[in-house]
Design a protein around this motif. Structure first.
Motif, PDB file in Angstrom:
ATOM      1  N   ALA A  90       0.645  -1.173   0.128  1.00  0.00           N
ATOM      2  CA  ALA A  90      -0.132   0.082  -0.204  1.00  0.00           C
ATOM      3  C   ALA A  90       0.864   1.252  -0.129  1.00  0.00           C
ATOM      4  O   ALA A  90       0.346   2.303  -0.195  1.00  0.00           O
ATOM      5  N   THR A  91       2.181   1.177   0.240  1.00  0.00           N
ATOM      6  CA  THR A  91       2.953   2.414   0.132  1.00  0.00           C
ATOM      7  C   THR A  91       3.582   2.723  -1.065  1.00  0.00           C
ATOM      8  O   THR A  91       4.153   3.634  -1.380  1.00  0.00           O
ATOM      9  N   HIS A 113      -4.629   1.901   5.282  1.00  0.00           N
ATOM     10  CA  HIS A 113      -3.867   2.871   4.980  1.00  0.00           C
ATOM     11  C   HIS A 113      -3.377   3.037   3.291  1.00  0.00           C
ATOM     12  O   HIS A 113      -2.115   3.464   3.100  1.00  0.00           O
ATOM     13  N   PHE A 114      -4.464   2.695   2.692  1.00  0.00           N
ATOM     14  CA  PHE A 114      -4.197   2.560   1.302  1.00  0.00           C
ATOM     15  C   PHE A 114      -4.923   3.899   0.696  1.00  0.00           C
ATOM     16  O   PHE A 114      -5.997   3.953   0.925  1.00  0.00           O
ATOM     17  N   ASN A 115      -4.111   4.593  -0.346  1.00  0.00           N
ATOM     18  CA  ASN A 115      -4.744   5.967  -0.940  1.00  0.00           C
ATOM     19  C   ASN A 115      -5.805   5.481  -1.913  1.00  0.00           C
ATOM     20  O   ASN A 115      -5.495   4.926  -2.861  1.00  0.00           O
ATOM     21  N   LEU A 116      -7.148   5.885  -1.736  1.00  0.00           N
ATOM     22  CA  LEU A 116      -8.266   5.554  -2.492  1.00  0.00           C
ATOM     23  C   LEU A 116      -8.040   6.132  -3.906  1.00  0.00           C
ATOM     24  O   LEU A 116      -8.841   5.569  -4.917  1.00  0.00           O
ATOM     25  N   ALA A 117      -7.308   6.971  -4.070  1.00  0.00           N
ATOM     26  CA  ALA A 117      -7.209   7.633  -5.309  1.00  0.00           C
ATOM     27  C   ALA A 117      -6.368   6.394  -6.309  1.00  0.00           C
ATOM     28  O   ALA A 117      -6.777   6.390  -7.379  1.00  0.00           O
ATOM     29  N   HIS A 118      -5.688   5.655  -5.843  1.00  0.00           N
ATOM     30  CA  HIS A 118      -5.243   4.457  -6.434  1.00  0.00           C
ATOM     31  C   HIS A 118      -6.271   3.576  -7.065  1.00  0.00           C
ATOM     32  O   HIS A 118      -6.167   3.158  -8.204  1.00  0.00           O
ATOM     33  N   ILE A 146     -14.605   3.230   2.952  1.00  0.00           N
ATOM     34  CA  ILE A 146     -13.566   2.714   1.789  1.00  0.00           C
ATOM     35  C   ILE A 146     -14.274   1.647   1.037  1.00  0.00           C
ATOM     36  O   ILE A 146     -14.162   1.644  -0.290  1.00  0.00           O
ATOM     37  N   HIS A 149     -15.477   2.067  -2.957  1.00  0.00           N
ATOM     38  CA  HIS A 149     -14.489   2.365  -3.728  1.00  0.00           C
ATOM     39  C   HIS A 149     -14.050   1.195  -4.614  1.00  0.00           C
ATOM     40  O   HIS A 149     -13.510   1.165  -5.659  1.00  0.00           O
TER      41      HIS A 149
END
Length: 374
Positions: A90-91, A113-118, A146, A149
């Motif tokens: 996730a980083t 902790h994962f950016n939802l934009a991805h 979350i 998405h």
């Protein structure tokens, strides 16, 4: 007279040494024989694996311990189940990686902790996405924002299926975690890791309230407890010699402790415990925790509190044992510490059922069958 005393002490030391060797030999023989039986039974659970002709991009949590063993268990298992596996975490720039390798599915673990934009970018690029929530219902205040998405939502808590559906998620599936046999399996632990009773876990306040009622009993037994916050116990000062305080054990050491115990206690985290709880809607928990499968995989008698959906995985009294109160816990411990063969038979059946039905291979085969039905 002095020489006679020295000879007496020498004879006593020799007798003690001989007795120690005899007891050690007997214990080693018994555990070796048991270990051999377990290995024989495990072979009955073995089956061939057929890899699916798909490409999976697996997004591990990247959160470090204690999530890293879960990342490893799932990535290792997936590698044998699909034609191609790409692993990231996730980083990393996951959307760019997905655009480059064009997987058939992106499976995100945990995702807190994962950016939802991805996720949004991958879906815009026509790449299918799935998430597997690992801590429901304790973080539903977060996961509720979350889930929508993703194309596919997997949750380890049965009561969260309707929760996500009510939020508008169209494809939600119940999929508990499982056991990773590479780590959790019958082993021959060191003598220092052998105890009659074992509990490994954090001292959430409701667990503390329960253990406060049985501390006196457990203090009288060969008991070992390991985890954080156990100084919260009322009688901690008189019980501290039986607690490995503040320790986070890795999978191998945890499995060794399970293997070394005659009885391992499992106590599920309360859905409304005040410690690290983000479940304001008050979703109750009915599904077994991952520890349920890991304990049973070690061919150790598991004594667990009752979760309503436990019976979908094990049969109480046959391959697992349950308790519903502090007094019943004590009664069950007393019974099974004095009924050796019955205890071992239940533990063996629990191990066989786990290896046959409740490993990560089972879970991921189920997931892939849902995602890619024949």
């Amino acid at each position: 007279m002095a020489a006679s005393k020295r000879r007496g002490r020498g004879d006593l030391t020799l007798r003690q040494s001989t007795l120690g060797r005899e007891n050690g030999y007997q214990l080693g023989w018994e555990h070796g024989y048991w270990y051999g039986q377990c290995e024989s039974v495990m072979k009955k659970a073995e089956r061939a694996v057929v890899a699916r002709p798909i490409h999976v991009l697996f997004v591990a949590t990247g959160k470090g311990f204690p999530y890293s063993p879960l990342d490893e268990a799932i990535s290792t298992t997936l590698r044998g189940l699909v034609r191609q596996l790409t692993v990231t975490d996730a980083t990393q720039p996951v959307a760019a990686i997905a655009a480059r390798v064009r997987p058939d599915i992106v499976i995100v673990l945990d995702g807190l902790h994962f950016n939802l934009a991805h996720v949004d970018e991958m879906r815009q690029n026509g790449i299918r996405t799935a998430i597997w929530f690992t801590d429901d219902p304790y973080y539903t205040d977060i996961t509720g924002a979350i889930a929508g998405h993703y194309d596919e939502v997997f949750t380890l808590e049965l009561n969260c299926v309707d929760f996500y559906r009510r939020l508008g998620c169209r494809s939600v599936h119940y999929l508990p975690l499982g056991a990773f046999p590479t780590e959790f399996r019958p082993r021959n632990p060191k003598r220092t890791q052998r105890h009659d009773i074992c509990f490994i876990g954090s001292a959430y306040w409701k667990r503390v309230a329960f253990f406060d009622q049985v501390t006196g009993y457990l203090a009288s037994k060969d008991t070992h407890i390991s985890g954080i916050w156990w100084e919260r116990l009322k009688d901690f000062s008189t019980f501290s010699n039986k607690i490995g305080l503040g320790r986070w054990m890795g999978p191998r050491e945890t499995a060794d402790m399970y293997n070394g115990a005659k009885i391992v206690i499992n106590m599920h985290r309360a859905h409304d415990d005040e410690t690290f709880n983000n479940n304001q809607t008050g979703i109750t928990a009915v599904s077994p925790n991952p520890r349920t499968f890991e304990i049973s995989a070690c061919a150790t008698l598991q004594l667990t509190d009752i979760r309503d959906d436990l019976v979908s995985f094990y049969t109480p009294g046959v391959d697992i044992v349950t308790y519903s109160s502090p007094q019943e816990m004590v009664e069950r411990i007393e019974y099974y510490l004095t009924h050796e063969q019955e205890r071992r038979d239940i533990a063996m059946r629990g191990m066989l059922r786990t290896m046959r039905d409740h490993t990560y291979q089972n879970r991921l085969e189920t997931m892939l069958a849902i995602l890619f039905p024949v």
